[in-house]
Design a protein around this motif. Sequence first.
Motif, mmCIF file in Angstrom:
data_model
loop_
_atom_site.group_PDB
_atom_site.id
_atom_site.type_symbol
_atom_site.label_atom_id
_atom_site.label_comp_id
_atom_site.label_asym_id
_atom_site.label_seq_id
_atom_site.Cartn_x
_atom_site.Cartn_y
_atom_site.Cartn_z
ATOM 1 N N TRP A 154 14.052 10.514 20.785
ATOM 2 C CA TRP A 154 13.202 9.583 21.528
ATOM 3 C C TRP A 154 12.210 10.308 22.419
ATOM 4 O O TRP A 154 11.198 9.716 22.823
ATOM 5 N N LEU A 155 12.445 11.572 22.699
ATOM 6 C CA LEU A 155 11.447 12.356 23.432
ATOM 7 C C LEU A 155 10.166 12.480 22.617
ATOM 8 O O LEU A 155 9.062 12.508 23.177
ATOM 9 N N ASP A 156 10.280 12.549 21.288
ATOM 10 C CA ASP A 156 9.092 12.586 20.436
ATOM 11 C C ASP A 156 8.274 11.311 20.589
ATOM 12 O O ASP A 156 7.038 11.343 20.596
ATOM 13 N N VAL A 157 8.946 10.180 20.715
ATOM 14 C CA VAL A 157 8.252 8.908 20.879
ATOM 15 C C VAL A 157 7.535 8.860 22.219
ATOM 16 O O VAL A 157 6.384 8.426 22.324
ATOM 17 N N LEU A 158 8.199 9.323 23.264
ATOM 18 C CA LEU A 158 7.614 9.262 24.602
ATOM 19 C C LEU A 158 6.406 10.182 24.756
ATOM 20 O O LEU A 158 5.542 9.926 25.602
ATOM 21 N N THR A 159 6.327 11.229 23.960
ATOM 22 C CA THR A 159 5.173 12.131 24.036
ATOM 23 C C THR A 159 4.046 11.701 23.112
ATOM 24 O O THR A 159 2.949 12.267 23.181
ATOM 25 N N ASP A 160 4.277 10.740 22.251
ATOM 26 C CA ASP A 160 3.286 10.302 21.267
ATOM 27 C C ASP A 160 2.447 9.170 21.859
ATOM 28 O O ASP A 160 2.922 8.052 22.024
ATOM 29 N N ARG A 161 1.181 9.442 22.155
ATOM 30 C CA ARG A 161 0.325 8.427 22.761
ATOM 31 C C ARG A 161 -0.014 7.291 21.788
ATOM 32 O O ARG A 161 -0.538 6.268 22.189
ATOM 33 N N ARG A 162 0.254 7.482 20.501
ATOM 34 C CA ARG A 162 0.012 6.418 19.519
ATOM 35 C C ARG A 162 1.190 5.458 19.403
ATOM 36 O O ARG A 162 1.076 4.410 18.768
ATOM 37 N N ALA A 163 2.326 5.813 20.001
ATOM 38 C CA ALA A 163 3.508 4.948 19.917
ATOM 39 C C ALA A 163 3.238 3.650 20.670
ATOM 40 O O ALA A 163 2.615 3.652 21.737
ATOM 41 N N PRO A 164 3.690 2.509 20.145
ATOM 42 C CA PRO A 164 3.415 1.212 20.783
ATOM 43 C C PRO A 164 4.298 0.973 21.996
ATOM 44 O O PRO A 164 5.277 0.228 21.948
ATOM 45 N N LEU A 165 3.938 1.605 23.099
ATOM 46 C CA LEU A 165 4.742 1.532 24.312
ATOM 47 C C LEU A 165 3.895 1.067 25.487
ATOM 48 O O LEU A 165 2.699 1.370 25.569
ATOM 49 N N ALA A 166 4.528 0.362 26.406
ATOM 50 C CA ALA A 166 3.942 0.030 27.702
ATOM 51 C C ALA A 166 4.775 0.723 28.764
ATOM 52 O O ALA A 166 5.996 0.558 28.810
ATOM 53 N N VAL A 167 4.125 1.521 29.603
ATOM 54 C CA VAL A 167 4.823 2.355 30.589
ATOM 55 C C VAL A 167 4.321 2.015 31.987
ATOM 56 O O VAL A 167 3.113 1.851 32.201
ATOM 57 N N ALA A 168 5.242 1.911 32.935
ATOM 58 C CA ALA A 168 4.890 1.647 34.330
ATOM 59 C C ALA A 168 5.876 2.375 35.231
ATOM 60 O O ALA A 168 7.034 2.575 34.863
ATOM 61 N N PRO A 169 5.445 2.803 36.429
ATOM 62 C CA PRO A 169 6.388 3.418 37.373
ATOM 63 C C PRO A 169 7.500 2.446 37.722
ATOM 64 O O PRO A 169 7.296 1.227 37.748
ATOM 65 N N CYS A 180 11.172 7.851 37.782
ATOM 66 C CA CYS A 180 11.571 6.882 36.753
ATOM 67 C C CYS A 180 10.388 6.048 36.285
ATOM 68 O O CYS A 180 9.453 5.783 37.049
ATOM 69 N N TYR A 181 10.475 5.616 35.040
ATOM 70 C CA TYR A 181 9.437 4.791 34.429
ATOM 71 C C TYR A 181 10.081 3.685 33.604
ATOM 72 O O TYR A 181 11.074 3.916 32.905
ATOM 73 N N SER A 182 9.498 2.513 33.689
ATOM 74 C CA SER A 182 9.905 1.402 32.844
ATOM 75 C C SER A 182 9.153 1.522 31.519
ATOM 76 O O SER A 182 7.924 1.665 31.503
ATOM 77 N N VAL A 183 9.894 1.474 30.424
ATOM 78 C CA VAL A 183 9.300 1.629 29.093
ATOM 79 C C VAL A 183 9.626 0.383 28.275
ATOM 80 O O VAL A 183 10.789 0.007 28.135
ATOM 81 N N ASP A 184 8.586 -0.237 27.760
ATOM 82 C CA ASP A 184 8.749 -1.410 26.912
ATOM 83 C C ASP A 184 7.993 -1.179 25.615
ATOM 84 O O ASP A 184 7.092 -0.333 25.540
ATOM 85 N N SER A 185 8.350 -1.919 24.588
ATOM 86 C CA SER A 185 7.672 -1.811 23.301
ATOM 87 C C SER A 185 6.616 -2.897 23.191
ATOM 88 O O SER A 185 6.856 -4.050 23.549
ATOM 89 N N THR A 186 5.436 -2.520 22.713
ATOM 90 C CA THR A 186 4.370 -3.494 22.494
ATOM 91 C C THR A 186 4.272 -3.897 21.038
ATOM 92 O O THR A 186 3.350 -4.609 20.646
ATOM 93 N N SER A 187 5.207 -3.452 20.231
ATOM 94 C CA SER A 187 5.184 -3.760 18.807
ATOM 95 C C SER A 187 5.925 -5.064 18.531
ATOM 96 O O SER A 187 6.956 -5.349 19.144
ATOM 97 N N ALA A 188 5.392 -5.839 17.598
ATOM 98 C CA ALA A 188 6.062 -7.078 17.204
ATOM 99 C C ALA A 188 7.176 -6.830 16.204
ATOM 100 O O ALA A 188 7.948 -7.722 15.886
ATOM 101 N N SER A 189 7.301 -5.593 15.746
ATOM 102 C CA SER A 189 8.335 -5.255 14.767
ATOM 103 C C SER A 189 9.708 -5.304 15.406
ATOM 104 O O SER A 189 9.879 -5.010 16.593
ATOM 105 N N LEU A 190 10.698 -5.677 14.621
ATOM 106 C CA LEU A 190 12.070 -5.681 15.115
ATOM 107 C C LEU A 190 12.606 -4.266 15.277
ATOM 108 O O LEU A 190 13.559 -4.042 16.018
ATOM 109 N N ASN A 191 12.008 -3.307 14.577
ATOM 110 C CA ASN A 191 12.464 -1.921 14.644
ATOM 111 C C ASN A 191 11.646 -1.177 15.695
ATOM 112 O O ASN A 191 10.687 -0.469 15.373
#
Length: 262
Positions: A154-169, A180-191
Motif C-alpha cells: 500500500w506504500l506504492d499506492v500512497l506514493t502514486d499521484r495517479r491513484a484515486p485517493l483523497a487525502v487530508a490532514p 497523520c492523514y485521512s485517506v479515502d478512495s475516489t474510485s467508484a470501483s468496489l476494488n
Amino acid sequence: MPVLNRSAGRVLGPLVLALPALLAACTSEQPPPPPPADPGPVEVDAARDELAALAAAAQDRHLVAQYVYRQEGEPDRTIVFTSANDGSWRADVPGGALGGTVDVSMANTADGLFQCALPSAGHTESASCVRLGDRDDAIPRRSDPRVQHPLTDWLDVLTDRRAPLAVAPASAPEGLTGTCYSVDSTSASLNAPLDVGIYCYDQDGTPTGVRTGAGTLRLAAPPGPAPATVQLAGPVVVDREPLDTAAPPTPDSSESPSAGTS
C-alpha cells in the motif's frame, strides 16, 4: 457678443455644477475587489504531497518493528515486521490463518512470495512454507491476513499521484502518534486500491500506526536495525496447499457414521 456669453453661461452652468457629482459617483462605484481564492484545493494537494513523501521514506526505511494489532472483539496481537536491506520483507502474524488458530509468517524474497505455517494451536508440526507466487504477485485473497499491506504494497499506492485517493490532514487517533492523514478512495470501483482510514508516520518515514475498518495497527516500541535479508520461517514444501484465513467448516454430525454401523 454679450448675448452669446450669457447663453453660453446658461448652458455651461448646469454642467459645471453637475461635474463634481459625476466625479463622486464614478469614484464611489469602483468594482469590488475579487473574492479571495479558495485555499481548499491547495491544502488538499499539499496533504497529498506530504503523505506521498512520507510513504516514499517508509519504502526506504529498513527496520525490525513490533506492532500491536487490535480488532474489535478480539484479543490484541503483536505483529513482527521486518523490512530488510535488500528489499525483502517478512510479517509474522499470530492467528493469521484458519480462523485464528494458526500463526503464519508472510514473506517476500528474491525467490518469490511465501506463506509459512508456524507451530501453534492449530498446527502442531514444525514450521513449513509454501510458495504463493512470484515476488510481484498478489497474495491470494483467501490466504491474505491483510495486516501487512500498510507496511508493504500500500506504500506504492500512497506514493502514486495517479491513484484515486483523497487525502487530508487528520488528528492522530487515540493511542497513535506521528503525522497523520485521512485517506479515502475516489474510485467508484468496489476494488479500492487500499483500505480507507487514517495513516500515521514519523518524520523519518517509520509507519507509526494505521486505523481502518479492519482494525488498528500501532507501533509498540522504537524499531530496531534491519538484517541484510529475511529468512523464511521454515523449509519450503510442495505437498500442501496454502492455509486459508477463514476457519474450516464445522463437520456436519448428520453425515457422520452412526454408532454400530461399519
